[in-house]
Design a protein around this motif. Structure first.
Motif, PDB file in Angstrom:
ATOM      1  N   UNK A 195      52.906  16.194   7.618  1.00 14.83           N
ATOM      2  CA  UNK A 195      51.500  16.592   7.805  1.00 14.83           C
ATOM      3  C   UNK A 195      51.112  17.901   7.119  1.00 14.83           C
ATOM      4  N   UNK A 196      52.054  18.647   6.561  1.00 13.80           N
ATOM      5  CA  UNK A 196      51.707  19.939   5.969  1.00 13.80           C
ATOM      6  C   UNK A 196      51.039  19.745   4.612  1.00 13.80           C
ATOM      7  N   UNK A 197      50.181  20.669   4.266  1.00 17.77           N
ATOM      8  CA  UNK A 197      49.347  20.560   3.070  1.00 17.77           C
ATOM      9  C   UNK A 197      50.172  20.474   1.781  1.00 17.77           C
ATOM     10  N   UNK A 198      51.311  21.140   1.729  1.00 16.64           N
ATOM     11  CA  UNK A 198      52.114  21.124   0.517  1.00 16.64           C
ATOM     12  C   UNK A 198      53.179  20.049   0.480  1.00 16.64           C
ATOM     13  N   UNK A 199      53.243  19.197   1.487  1.00 11.69           N
ATOM     14  CA  UNK A 199      54.349  18.238   1.597  1.00 11.69           C
ATOM     15  C   UNK A 199      54.120  16.981   0.756  1.00 11.69           C
ATOM     16  N   UNK A 200      55.233  16.420   0.262  1.00 10.51           N
ATOM     17  CA  UNK A 200      55.222  15.209  -0.556  1.00 10.51           C
ATOM     18  C   UNK A 200      56.476  14.403  -0.243  1.00 10.51           C
ATOM     19  N   UNK A 229      55.830  24.039  -2.810  1.00  7.96           N
ATOM     20  CA  UNK A 229      55.266  23.079  -1.860  1.00  7.96           C
ATOM     21  C   UNK A 229      54.806  23.860  -0.616  1.00  7.96           C
ATOM     22  N   UNK A 230      55.674  23.976   0.384  1.00  9.29           N
ATOM     23  CA  UNK A 230      55.441  24.871   1.531  1.00  9.29           C
ATOM     24  C   UNK A 230      56.498  25.968   1.456  1.00  9.29           C
ATOM     25  N   UNK A 231      56.079  27.193   1.216  1.00  7.82           N
ATOM     26  CA  UNK A 231      57.018  28.294   0.994  1.00  7.82           C
ATOM     27  C   UNK A 231      56.855  29.323   2.095  1.00  7.82           C
ATOM     28  N   UNK A 232      57.958  29.693   2.740  1.00  8.36           N
ATOM     29  CA  UNK A 232      57.818  30.569   3.904  1.00  8.36           C
ATOM     30  C   UNK A 232      59.088  31.366   4.158  1.00  8.36           C
ATOM     31  N   UNK A 233      58.937  32.440   4.930  1.00 11.18           N
ATOM     32  CA  UNK A 233      60.053  33.252   5.374  1.00 11.18           C
ATOM     33  C   UNK A 233      60.407  32.873   6.814  1.00 11.18           C
ATOM     34  N   UNK A 248      46.681  25.204   6.985  1.00 10.89           N
ATOM     35  CA  UNK A 248      46.507  24.054   6.104  1.00 10.89           C
ATOM     36  C   UNK A 248      45.340  24.162   5.158  1.00 10.89           C
ATOM     37  N   UNK A 249      45.200  25.329   4.498  1.00 15.34           N
ATOM     38  CA  UNK A 249      44.044  25.524   3.613  1.00 15.34           C
ATOM     39  C   UNK A 249      44.441  26.006   2.218  1.00 15.34           C
ATOM     40  N   UNK A 305      47.611  21.574  -3.788  1.00 17.72           N
ATOM     41  CA  UNK A 305      47.650  22.049  -2.403  1.00 17.72           C
ATOM     42  C   UNK A 305      49.034  22.540  -2.025  1.00 17.72           C
ATOM     43  N   UNK A 306      49.096  23.650  -1.300  1.00 22.87           N
ATOM     44  CA  UNK A 306      50.369  24.245  -0.888  1.00 22.87           C
ATOM     45  C   UNK A 306      50.260  24.759   0.542  1.00 22.87           C
TER      46      UNK A 306
END
Length: 477
Positions: free
Chosen positions: A299-304, A359-363, A445-446, A457-458
């Motif tokens: 469901x995340x914006x950057x996911x594939x 894609x989804x990048x986080x700490x 998710x924006x 989108x990421x």
């Protein structure tokens, strides 16, 4: 399109293309190349915008097309068209076959298969009637105006898209994905006396409209936009100078995305233009700093499910406990650096070539309660929301504007400030992380990321962070 459609329906039954003939054209087009693929795309997109109680704009668009790519060495031949026909494919084939320099003469192995399917074939655009979307925006306007007499203007928009892709390689490998995407955005202008301020809030993801239509969800979006506007209405000019900065959880991870994430993409490191080039295995951040890119989160914006080359999405550890572990790769840069593709080959549309993208990048979380982090700061800035920013990939230098920030005085959050900007160097900032919170959060998710003229989108996120000695640009005299 019906509520559900397969990629076979879209790219073969509907167009009249013959699967075997298409595969033969791909084989002939890529003969003697090192790599390449045929990328087929079908997309529907829509948006509805309300401003001051009236529908200001409404749009619906359907697009389709293909991109045919042949890669030889570092050279790429690329041809694309919005016409899905055998004639158009044959014309494209002639174009890409002109690239024959520097190739090894052996086609690279194709992506491994995957059972990961993040999304069903359901098309969110056709599940909710247009009038229901208009009614939602009208309800948002009425609710916002009823919340506070200082509300002067309400702007709300609802947007969605549904993308279906199919990747065909010369080795016979086929891969498909469908990708829904929706977003709600609310912006509110408030006024008191002669002063006017704005606040906004958005939410969305790779889901259907159902969640956004729930009253609790859109009430939250309005409440947040109004809260931010009222916070700005009470703000004072931001101070300037070097100080301790505490970043809130979630969306402030956009600073991590821009200032650090782009520098960890494979193309910049292969060319040696990133501040992180050649530093695998070295300490590049403070102990405790672990940064991940993960395109597999539902469901995340950057996911594939797969990237735009057919490589399955993956979870890639970029920095672990402060040590640089890896980069994000598409197929071309992975092959030239003798590395493994990580599922980060992305493109804006069939008219664009794939390049390494986040894609989804986080700490990841640390162990400090956020309250303890705030208490540890005698004088500083607490930044919880950001607008635009600029980054120089080669040097790592960045400038970011904070749209919601507060003074920290004697370990307590104080008055809100306006006009604060954060100025620094991405790799240097990582070494200045002094405390990492235990309140990890992903954004709402924006996020949309731009690179080389392409937008995708990421997602991003982080826990609360304390960063020492960061330069704050302010407006206070």
């Amino acid at each position: 399109m019906p509520h559900s459609a397969t990629t076979d329906d879209l790219f073969f039954q509907r167009t009249g293309l013959d699967r075997q003939r298409v595969s033969r054209i791909v084989d002939e087009s890529l003969a003697g190349s090192d790599d390449g693929e045929l990328f087929l795309e079908y997309r529907q997109s829509e948006s509805v915008t309300l401003d001051d109680g009236r529908i200001k704009s409404a749009s619906f668009d359907t697009s389709q097309g293909f991109g045919l790519r042949a890669v030889s060495g570092e050279a790429t031949g690329y041809a694309h068209a919005s016409e899905l026909s055998e004639e158009a494919l044959l014309r494209a084939s002639e174009t890409v076959q002109a690239v024959r320099t520097g190739h090894t003469g052996r086609m690279a192995l194709g992506p491994v298969g995957t059972n990961l399917t993040l999304y069903t074939d359901l098309n969110p655009l056709s599940l909710v009637p247009f009038q229901a979307k208009v009614s939602l925006l009208e309800a948002i306007d009425a609710y916002a105006r009823g919340r506070d007499p200082r509300v002067r203007q309400v702007m709300a928009s609802l947007a969605g898209s549904w993308q279906a892709v199919r990747i065909i390689r010369a080795d016979g490998h086929h891969a498909s994905d469908v990708r829904p995407l929706v977003r709600l955005h609310v912006s509110i202008v408030v006024a008191e006396g002669e002063r006017m301020e704005t606040g906004s809030h958005g939410m969305g993801g790779r889901v259907t409209y159902d969640g956004l239509l729930e009253q609790a969800q859109w009430h939250h979006a309005v409440d947040e936009a109004l809260r931010k506007a009222l916070v700005n209405l009470d703000s004072v000019p931001a101070p300037a100078g070097d100080m301790t900065v505490v970043l809130g959880p979630g969306w402030p991870g956009v600073l991590l995305h821009e200032a650090i994430g782009h520098g960890l993409e494979g193309d910049f490191n292969r060319k040696g233009t990133s501040a992180f080039a050649g530093r695998i295995g070295q300490r590049v951040a403070a102990p405790g700093v672990t940064v991940v890119d993960d395109g597999t989160l539902p469901d995340r914006r950057g996911s594939l499910s797969i990237d735009d080359e057919g490589t399955p999405s993956s979870r890639t550890v970029l920095i672990e406990d402060g040590i640089l572990k890896g980069y994000m790769f598409d197929r071309l840069n992975a092959r030239l650096m003798d590395a493994r593709p990580t599922g980060n080959g992305r493109r804006q549309s069939y008219a664009s070539q794939p390049i390494p993208r986040m894609t989804n990048t986080f700490m990841l979380d640390g162990d400090k309660p956020p309250e303890e982090i705030i208490r540890s700061v005698k004088k500083g800035l607490y930044a919880v929301d950001f607008g635009g920013g600029q980054v120089d990939i080669t040097s790592g230098k960045f400038v970011f504007s904070a749209t919601e920030a507060y003074l920290i005085e004697d370990g307590k959050i104080g008055r809100s400030v306006k006009g604060a900007s954060l100025i620094g160097n991405g790799p240097d900032v990582l070494t200045r992380v002094a405390m990492i919170g235990n309140d990890f959060k992903l954004d709402d998710g924006v996020g949309t990321c731009g690179k080389d003229g392409q937008s995708v989108p990421v997602g991003n996120g982080q826990p609360t962070l304390r960063i020492d000695g960061l330069t704050v640009g302010g407006t206070a005299l």
